[in-house]
Design an enzyme around this catalytic site. Sequence first.
Site, mmCIF file in Angstrom:
data_model
loop_
_atom_site.group_PDB
_atom_site.id
_atom_site.type_symbol
_atom_site.label_atom_id
_atom_site.label_comp_id
_atom_site.label_asym_id
_atom_site.label_seq_id
_atom_site.Cartn_x
_atom_site.Cartn_y
_atom_site.Cartn_z
ATOM 1 N N GLU A 51 48.725 59.805 28.531
ATOM 2 C CA GLU A 51 48.464 58.395 28.817
ATOM 3 C C GLU A 51 49.256 57.489 27.867
ATOM 4 O OE1 GLU A 51 44.523 57.242 30.970
ATOM 5 O OE2 GLU A 51 44.282 56.634 28.892
ATOM 6 N N HIS A 72 47.581 86.016 29.321
ATOM 7 C CA HIS A 72 47.441 86.745 30.582
ATOM 8 C C HIS A 72 47.401 85.777 31.759
ATOM 9 C CE1 HIS A 72 46.747 90.634 28.559
ATOM 10 N NE2 HIS A 72 46.368 89.823 27.582
ATOM 11 N N LYS A 116 42.549 51.677 40.231
ATOM 12 C CA LYS A 116 41.255 51.036 39.956
ATOM 13 C C LYS A 116 41.025 49.885 40.928
ATOM 14 C CE LYS A 116 40.823 51.455 34.947
ATOM 15 N NZ LYS A 116 40.799 50.691 33.713
HETATM 16 O O1 PA5 Z 1 42.513 56.102 26.533
HETATM 17 C C1 PA5 Z 1 42.141 55.190 27.227
HETATM 18 O O2 PA5 Z 1 42.302 53.998 26.922
HETATM 19 C C2 PA5 Z 1 41.431 55.486 28.520
HETATM 20 O O3 PA5 Z 1 41.479 56.844 28.821
HETATM 21 C C3 PA5 Z 1 39.984 55.049 28.438
HETATM 22 O O4 PA5 Z 1 39.336 55.751 27.419
HETATM 23 C C4 PA5 Z 1 39.262 55.285 29.759
HETATM 24 O O5 PA5 Z 1 39.954 54.667 30.798
HETATM 25 C C5 PA5 Z 1 37.853 54.731 29.691
HETATM 26 O O6 PA5 Z 1 37.893 53.382 29.368
HETATM 27 P P1 PA5 Z 1 36.658 52.644 28.784
HETATM 28 O O7 PA5 Z 1 36.379 53.216 27.433
HETATM 29 O O8 PA5 Z 1 37.023 51.202 28.733
HETATM 30 O O9 PA5 Z 1 35.500 52.897 29.717
#
Ligand code: PA5
Length: 466
Positions: free
Chosen positions: A294, A323, A437
Amino acid sequence: MTPITLDFSNMVEERLGTGGVDADRLGADLADRFRTAHEQVEASRRSGEMGFFDLPYDSEGLGHAQELAQRLEGRFENLVIIGIGGSALGARTLRDGLLGTLWNERSNEERAGRPRMYILDNVDPGAVLDLVEHLDLRRTLFNVVSKSGSTAETMALYLVIEGMLIGEVGTEKAGEHFVFTTDPEHGALRAIAESEGIESLSIPESVGGRFSVLSAVGLFPAALIGVDVAGLLAGAARADEYCRTPTLRENPAGLMATLLHTAHRESGASIHVMMPYSERLRSFSFWFQQLWAESLGKAHDLSGKIVHTGPTPLPAVGVTDQHAQVQLFIEGPRDKVVVFVAVTGAQRDLDIGTHRASMPTVGYLGGHTVGQLMEAERQATAEALRQSGRANMTLEIEGLDASTLGELLMLTSIATVYAGALYDVNPLDQPGVELGKQLTYGLLGREGYDPPARSDPDGRWRLTPG
Ligand code: PA5
């Protein structure tokens, strides 16, 4: 001497041959490039954008998490974390890494009265039902974790559980079963916490989800299940300290980021495998996967140019994946670098009995321990990769405890922001998940959001045989 050593010998040309990096470059062009990346990261840090750097020193945040955990001690048999992505993976990493993957199977006495810990990070209704039907809700605390306080999955699960709790213990008491971990000011969770007096903890403004494991996000649940949370932060501070140097050869996070980035850019090794030789660190490889993916997979570079860049992180675990995936790593395309994690030093271990000594096919195992077998297999796999010209490096950790895990989490977080600078992307945002989203909101009829223009399913491109 710090407890973590990076062995990058199988990344250098002298040992690896073609595809390895010329070691002299670590004091020349790669050192210069890293110095620039380091300065960029330090500037972001100074400007307050990279709040995770401050977490090891946030004694107030630590105090709040510890104090609340202490107040709730003994009140609940189960802790369920409701969160997703960075709001869930860190807590699982801490539980498994420090208490073992079978923590929840232990008796109340073995857990010293600490709660079992479950993680709800999916809205698969079957899985949610499987869990809640298994738990006594009256004896369960739900830690709803969301930085934004608005993530659809997390909020839906919160509403479901709240409804169940109201049915079980009544509206008055339902709130006592929640702790919210969220933004200090914004979002629905903060608003509910304030208006209804629900216990809450804050995630510092400048700490994003995947960099939040050492904030209340990880510290509160860890403290509740008995982890040495101060030790975690002490280990993280150690990593921060030795990563302050802009000298590449002295900075393990810098070397990790530089070598992975160079292998990608110059040798096409776009797949970065995280492979701990430790069952307890299996969850860590998934935490790292999310962090690396990410943070680095981006459409635009820092100047706004379209680049569609980023490495693909792949979790694996030794020895199990020997394996499963190692065949591919050794003989498949030369598009991977394997990062091993080796836990060294005194560990709990098991003797392999000598009672079949006369049987040549198994007799050689007798007299060794299971730990020695695992370590031999790790070394053998690293060497087999090297002999096949496949780059790999090893993070060696002297014992797995709160302090060394904290150090590992911080070191890899710092490597991630260095990698962001080397790939020339913003490691702190995640614009690519926004469209999905918004379309979800549209499909669910949220005001101000349109459903997808195309109507699916399109019968022309579907096949149901028979
Ligand atoms: O790393 C990140 O920013 C995302 O993976 C968030 O943790 C995830 O989208 C969840 O977001 P939030 O903590 O606002 O619910």
